[in-house]
Write an enzyme that holds these catalytic residues in place. Structure first.
Site: not given
Ligand code: CTP
Length: 403
Positions: A209-211
């Site tokens: 995932a990413n932020r």
């Protein structure tokens, strides 16, 4: 850049439980440099103290038509206002304004102005959906009044439903676009926005995932909706938004590509705010990878570049907007992406700076246009950034239009 600085705003507060949120609206307006003249109805005094509002606003609270220092306060307030906002607006204030009644200072001021008016209703769902309220809102809208629709959520007394006052930041954004004179410049325009970060599965429980929080994408979608656009968000996050905005939920880059492909060919504007994963696992393990099987080797492959594909098949007159999260050579890298992906504009941000980008409520960006022009938007909340992005989209649309 800040359309609120130095502007005179009348903030009307009527008697509903959401009156406490007007305090935050007032604070945000004053922080942005606006002169706020507050009016509270008699009933509003039952919900919040005038001392709080007077302390935060630019002048003391006005309530009565009769005991103000000026003999005709409603005409002074109405004539001096550059915009009037009523937050919260009760069913009664909405009805009085629709009928042209002027029985108290707030309604008299609304009738005594030529400034744009922003109405932010808040009430129980049964009231919001009552035919009388529905037709009063439609009447006000037909007269050019800007309505910031209530959201769904928890209401007074613990009930759930539509009727909750819109977010203070959305209200401030609506005031800002009313002041910039751009409040309905996207009427009927079909806008597709992607938001959030994609999640690429590794096994049944784990993802890459990413932020990205989706805040900037939703702020753009809401600002476009308030400027009259028909908005669809292709989203990986579960966030409340304004009624009237369609949401397609997706998780992976491939699902985002499939959803975008459904809408993009008929969209006038496509804004790729989402942080799309550049790589995904070649194989997704069906069950859960167990610890006792040892450290897994995960081989990655590139995902499809959605924005690149959109640029390659862009219909004429479509405005295509990309985002570039950079840590070095911001302008150079952004310009490279703009050219490579055949974009009309790109919004570049330096994600290594303080309070900028992923997860924050604020952002600082440079908007680079295909014409070579670039516009720097200093640190501001994401709704202000959204207004600046849409102002540029609007300019590009005007430039595309045949003379
Ligand atoms: N984007 C996309 N599909 C991808 C990756 C990114 O549509 N698979 C879009 C993003 O939504 C964003 C823009 O492309 O609008 C970002 O461009 P990109 O070149 O992918 O930026 P980075 O991922 O930051 O690239 P790099 O790692 O080379 O800086």
């Amino acid at each position: 850049m800040n359309s609120l600085h130095g502007r005179t705003i009348v903030l009307g507060i009527s008697g509903g439980i959401a009156a406490y949120k007007a305090v935050e609206v007032c604070r945000q307006l004053v922080d942005a440099g606006a002169h706020v003249a507050p009016i509270m109805t008699e009933d509003a005094h039952r919900f919040i103290g005038p001392v709080t509002v007077s302390a935060l606003a630019s002048e003391p609270v006005h309530t009565s038509l009769w005991d103000d220092a000026s003999p005709i306060p409603h005409t002074r307030l109405g004539q001096n206002a550059e915009v009037i906002v009523v937050a919260p607006a009760t069913a009664r204030v909405i009805a009085a304004y629709a009928m042209g009644l002027s029985h108290d200072l707030l309604t008299a001021t609304l009738i005594a102005t030529r400034a744009p008016v922003v109405i932010c209703p808040a009430m129980h769902t049964e009231m919001w959906e009552h035919p009388a309220v529905v037709s009063n809102i439609a009447l006000l809208r037909s007269r050019g009044v800007i309505i910031v629709e209530p959201q769904s959520g928890r209401l007074a007394g613990g009930d759930l439903g539509t009727g909750r006052l819109a977010d203070p930041a959305s209200i401030v954004a609506a005031i800002s676009s009313a002041l910039s004179g751009s409040h309905r410049d996207l009427e009927g325009v079909r806008v597709l926005v992607t938001a959030g970060g994609t999640r690429e599965p590794i096994d049944a429980v784990r993802v890459i995932a990413n932020r990205s929080s989706g805040k900037q994408g939703y702020a753009i979608a809401e600002a476009a909706h308030m400027r009259g656009a028909n908005v669809t968000i292709v989203s990986t996050v579960d966030r409340a938004t304004l009624p009237g905005i369609s949401i397609e939920s997706v998780e992976t880059a491939q699902q985002m590509m499939d959803a975008v492909n459904c809408y993009a060919p008929t969209s006038d504007v496509v804004i790729m705010t989402a942080a799309v994963a550049d790589f995904r696992p070649v194989q997704v393990v069906t069950g859960k990878i167990k610890k006792h099987d040892g450290v897994p080797q995960i081989t990655l492959e590139p995902t499809v570049d959605i924005l690149g594909a959109l640029g390659a098949s862009k219909p004429s007159n479509q405005v295509l907007v990309g985002f570039a999260a950079e840590t070095d050579n911001l302008l150079e890298n952004a310009q490279g992406k703009l050219l490579r992906k055949n974009l009309d504009l790109i919004v570049a941000n330096d994600v290594s700076a303080d309070r900028v980008g992923f997860g924050h409520d604020t952002n600082e960006v440079t908007i680079v246009l295909a014409s070579g022009e670039s516009i720097h938007v200093p640190l501001a909340d994401k709704h202000t950034i959204a207004t600046a992005v849409l102002d540029s989209v609007s300019r590009v649309r005007t430039a595309h239009r045949p003379q």
